[in-house]
Design an enzyme around this catalytic site. Structure first.
Site, PDB file in Angstrom:
ATOM      1  N   HIS A 125       0.858  -1.232  -0.051  1.00  0.00           N
ATOM      2  CA  HIS A 125       0.186  -0.095   0.000  1.00  0.00           C
ATOM      3  C   HIS A 125       0.744   1.219   0.147  1.00  0.00           C
ATOM      4  CE1 HIS A 125      -3.642  -2.069   0.354  1.00  0.00           C
ATOM      5  NE2 HIS A 125      -3.487  -2.662   1.718  1.00  0.00           N
ATOM      6  N   ASP A 160      -2.848 -10.695  -2.429  1.00  0.00           N
ATOM      7  CA  ASP A 160      -3.370 -10.104  -0.973  1.00  0.00           C
ATOM      8  C   ASP A 160      -5.126  -9.894  -1.398  1.00  0.00           C
ATOM      9  OD1 ASP A 160      -2.254  -8.712   1.558  1.00  0.00           O
ATOM     10  OD2 ASP A 160      -4.174  -7.720   1.127  1.00  0.00           O
ATOM     11  N   HIS A 162      -6.568  -7.383  -0.294  1.00  0.00           N
ATOM     12  CA  HIS A 162      -6.452  -5.897  -0.560  1.00  0.00           C
ATOM     13  C   HIS A 162      -5.750  -5.374  -1.945  1.00  0.00           C
ATOM     14  CE1 HIS A 162      -7.251  -6.251   3.872  1.00  0.00           C
ATOM     15  NE2 HIS A 162      -8.203  -5.360   3.636  1.00  0.00           N
ATOM     16  N   ASP A 247      -4.632 -12.954   3.476  1.00  0.00           N
ATOM     17  CA  ASP A 247      -5.737 -12.470   4.199  1.00  0.00           C
ATOM     18  C   ASP A 247      -7.065 -12.624   3.062  1.00  0.00           C
ATOM     19  OD1 ASP A 247      -4.820 -10.447   2.285  1.00  0.00           O
ATOM     20  OD2 ASP A 247      -4.970  -8.858   3.520  1.00  0.00           O
TER      21      ASP A 247
END
Length: 343
Positions: A125, A160, A162, A247
């Protein structure tokens, strides 16, 4: 030939706050996963070195680095609503950014056939001048930029849950780094729409597959088989980097995808043939259920060592999201036919 495994005790000193999901316990869960899979003897320990100013400068400008270092030196605190640091976070972040660089050096010297960086804080991120989403430096981007500057064509696959908004942004117009993301939609950080494909010289070197909640492994595997692998194979990368966020596991407390460790093993095995042995490198990103993190780590490392012989959970099927594969194929066709242009 062995798999190189990079981690460091200083990573445990980075603390994002009491009760924060990105905790030091995550690395202990990763190590437990190695032990449960019986892989300790198959891994060669690598001690990361800190990323130098020159190595970080490719991604993160000096002003940002100076501000982050000063903030940590003053005792740390909240950088945003999700991201916090303590004094020790600076050194941990330097070592996290340097881990991939050290493993690359070892792989190029012929010391292993693949590498896994068990690092924290995570990185995908982080923007050039902004920490966010638990991330300080973009670890995979630092490694990719170093390889690109050596003349390599680098594929980054981010599974991931996200979207790796930082990685996408950093290589948005770069023709030599191809970024692929499979992620939950809608989900933090709100980027990664299916029509986000890059601009300028990098038009087409971004591929997003935004899946609905509860998507299962059969849909992910279809996306890899029909979209991701053919697209990357045609592009012909010379290195494969994987942002290994766990995740998307169905037990994760902050996401709602439906994968298991068996699915993660399948996805990893499917990617490995894109590049030759010795040019494959994985970075730990998310994964916040500790038991699931252990199982996923063991299964993915087993995929690197013995094609996935350790599978503590079966693969999954029956969830939604198949329409995403068709939509992505349509967009790749529009790119090939010249219907999608840079703004």
């Amino acid at each position: 030939m062995p798999v190189l495994y990079a981690t460091h005790p200083r990573y445990l000193e980075h603390v994002a706050g009491r009760g924060h999901p990105e905790s030091p316990a995550r690395l202990r869960a990763v190590q437990l996963g190695v032990q449960q899979a019986g892989l300790a003897e198959a891994l060669v320990a690598v001690e990361p070195t800190v990323a130098s100013d020159a190595e970080l400068e490719r991604i993160h400008p000096e002003a940002y680095r100076r501000a982050l270092r000063s903030f940590c030196a003053a005792g740390g605190g909240q950088l945003d609503g999700d991201t916090a640091v303590v004094a020790e976070s600076w050194d941990a972040a330097l070592l996290a950014a340097g881990a991939g660089l050290e493993v690359i050096r070892r792989l190029q010297a012929g010391e292993g056939e693949a590498g896994f960086c068990a690092v924290r804080p995570p990185g995908h991120h982080a923007l050039a001048s902004q920490a966010m989403g638990f991330c300080l430096f973009n670890n995979v981007a630092v490694a990719a930029a170093a390889l690109r500057d050596q003349g390599e064509r680098v594929a980054i696959v981010d599974y991931d849950a996200h979207h790796g908004n930082g990685t996408q942004d950093l290589f948005w117009d770069d023709p030599d780094v191809f970024y692929v993301s499979t992620h939950e939609w809608p989900q933090y950080p709100g980027t990664g729409g299916i029509r986000e494909v890059g601009v300028g010289a990098g038009l087409g070197t971004t591929l997003n597959l935004p899946f609905p909640s509860f998507t299962t492994g059969d849909v992910f595997r279809r996306a890899f088989d029909e979209v991701v692998i053919p697209t990357l194979a045609a592009w012909q990368p010379t290195w494969l980097l994987i942002s290994a966020g766990f995740d998307a596991h169905r037990a994760d407390p902050i996401t709602d995808l439906g994968l298991t460790s068996g699915d993660y093993a399948d996805l990893t095995v499917a990617l490995l043939d894109l590049v030759p042995s010795g040019r494959r490198l994985l970075f730990l990103e998310g994964g916040y259920d500790l038991d699931a993190l252990s199982r996923c780590t063991g299964a993915v490392l087993s995929a690197l060592v013995d094609d996935g012989g350790y599978r503590p959970e079966a693969a999954t099927s029956g969830g939604p999201g198949a329409e995403v594969c068709g939509a992505a194929l349509k967009i790749r066709g529009e790119l090939a036919d010249g219907y999608l242009q840079s703004p």
